[in-house]
Design an enzyme around this catalytic site. Structure first.
Site, PDB file in Angstrom:
ATOM      1  N   ASP A  43      -0.044 -10.060  28.129  1.00 52.10           N
ATOM      2  CA  ASP A  43       0.774  -8.927  28.560  1.00 52.10           C
ATOM      3  C   ASP A  43       0.136  -7.598  28.175  1.00 52.10           C
ATOM      4  O   ASP A  43      -0.481  -7.488  27.107  1.00 52.10           O
ATOM      5  CB  ASP A  43       2.161  -9.002  27.921  1.00 52.10           C
ATOM      6  CG  ASP A  43       3.041 -10.068  28.548  1.00 52.10           C
ATOM      7  OD1 ASP A  43       2.708 -10.527  29.659  1.00 52.10           O
ATOM      8  OD2 ASP A  43       4.052 -10.446  27.927  1.00 52.10           O
ATOM      9  N   ASP A  85      10.883  -7.609  26.239  1.00 53.76           N
ATOM     10  CA  ASP A  85      10.096  -6.987  25.172  1.00 53.76           C
ATOM     11  C   ASP A  85      10.502  -5.523  25.031  1.00 53.76           C
ATOM     12  O   ASP A  85      11.387  -5.021  25.730  1.00 53.76           O
ATOM     13  CB  ASP A  85       8.601  -7.126  25.446  1.00 53.76           C
ATOM     14  CG  ASP A  85       8.159  -6.490  26.765  1.00 53.76           C
ATOM     15  OD1 ASP A  85       8.922  -5.668  27.324  1.00 53.76           O
ATOM     16  OD2 ASP A  85       7.061  -6.821  27.251  1.00 53.76           O
TER      17      ASP A  85
END
Length: 333
Positions: A43, A85
């Site tokens: 990511d 997140d």
């Protein structure tokens, strides 16, 4: 760029803020080499190990064993986001909860093992030709995608901040070490843990500490890579194709006639060639069973071979399935 392109693997430390594709683009520009690929998306908000493959070594990626991952992750309780997140939009905040450390241990222990995991709605998964995070950035609502089978091998609590031995509350941060199969989303794991705990949670920090044999302690930063290239020392950082495939048994072939036949893609008998044992054990998927590597007298990986059926005379022939070094010493393309 003069001379043949580089071939091998780089163990790079991806910084937060760059996508895996950004790192590949950086390496392409730096080496003036088009054939570059990475070994597993990380990511943009995360940091850590990102294997990057160069030249003919990119053609070995399908023959690598499953690259199990290890992560150091921080999970924050009480806040749920749309991306799972801290880079996403806050969807819910819960402050009125108290959870015992024992309950946290029960929930995390229950998440170990094989399971179905839904990828985050904002991820690198493709939908109708576009990645979900591209749709998200364009203001579109990414569609839900089918869950995938993953394996969580281990979860260890390293630290709880603040360290309260009696209860965990809003804003508690939990530092975890996680070992898991390829394709596992740590964001989804944290979000799922938050739902099971009844308080909501998100991934607030992530470092990938290992991807297969590539570990954080041996990873090079992009600055270090740039310096090595400037000093003509890139080879010092490069994992050779022979090392990449060191999990396979093989043969060392010194006979020039046999070598040329292999380089031309012909099946050969390798009964007399010295055997080479795997340098590190690995559990191969069924489609890779029987695969072997062929090294030349310098230890350079020439090709990968697979056995054909044993004929009546018992002399097994081995057929190349991937040739890296062509006749004359050039890399296979």
């Amino acid at each position: 760029m003069s001379g043949p392109p580089w071939s091998g693997a780089l163990n790079l430390l991806k910084p937060p803020g760059m996508s895996s594709h950004d790192v590949v683009a950086f390496v392409r520009r730096l080496l003036k080499q088009r054939q570059v690929g990475h070994g597993g998306t990380l990511d943009p908000g995360a940091a850590g190990v990102l294997p990057v493959f160069l030249g003919a070594a990119t053609r070995l990626i399908p023959f690598l064993p499953p690259q199990w991952k290890r992560y150091r992750a921080e999970m924050t309780l009480g806040v749920r986001t749309d991306t799972g997140d801290s880079w996403g939009r806050t969807e819910e905040i819960r402050t009125d909860f108290r959870i015992s450390p024992a309950r946290l241990g029960e929930v995390l222990a229950g998440m170990v093992g094989e399971q179905l995991q839904a990828p985050p709605l904002v991820s690198a998964v493709r939908y109708q030709g576009k990645r979900l995070y591209e749709l998200y950035r364009q203001g579109q609502q990414p569609p839900a995608v089918p869950p995938r089978r993953v394996v969580i091998d281990e979860i260890h609590v390293i630290r709880i901040i603040p360290d309260n031995p009696f209860e965990l509350g809003f804003g508690t941060r939990i530092l975890l070490d996680i070992s898991c199969s390829p394709g596992t989303y740590i964001r989804s794991l944290c979000a799922d843990a938050g739902e099971r705990l009844g308080c909501g949670a998100h991934l607030s920090f992530l470092v990938r500490t290992a991807s297969g044999p590539y570990v954080l302690e041996e990873a090079s930063t992009l600055d270090e890579l740039e310096a090595a290239v400037a000093q003509g020392e890139l080879e010092r950082l490069l994992v050779s194709p022979a090392e990449m495939m060191a999990h396979l048994p093989g043969f060392r072939v010194e006979d020039e006639t046999t070598m040329k036949r292999l380089q031309h893609g012909s099946a050969v008998v390798l009964d007399g060639a010295p055997r080479v044992e795997p340098e590190r054990p690995s559990e191969l998927p069924p489609e890779q069973e029987g695969l072997a590597r062929v090294l030349d007298k310098r230890g350079q990986l020439v090709c990968l071979v697979r056995p054909e059926r044993v004929p009546a005379n018992g002399r097994r022939r081995w057929r190349p399935v991937r040739v890296l070094v062509q006749p004359g010493g050039g890399e296979g393309r």
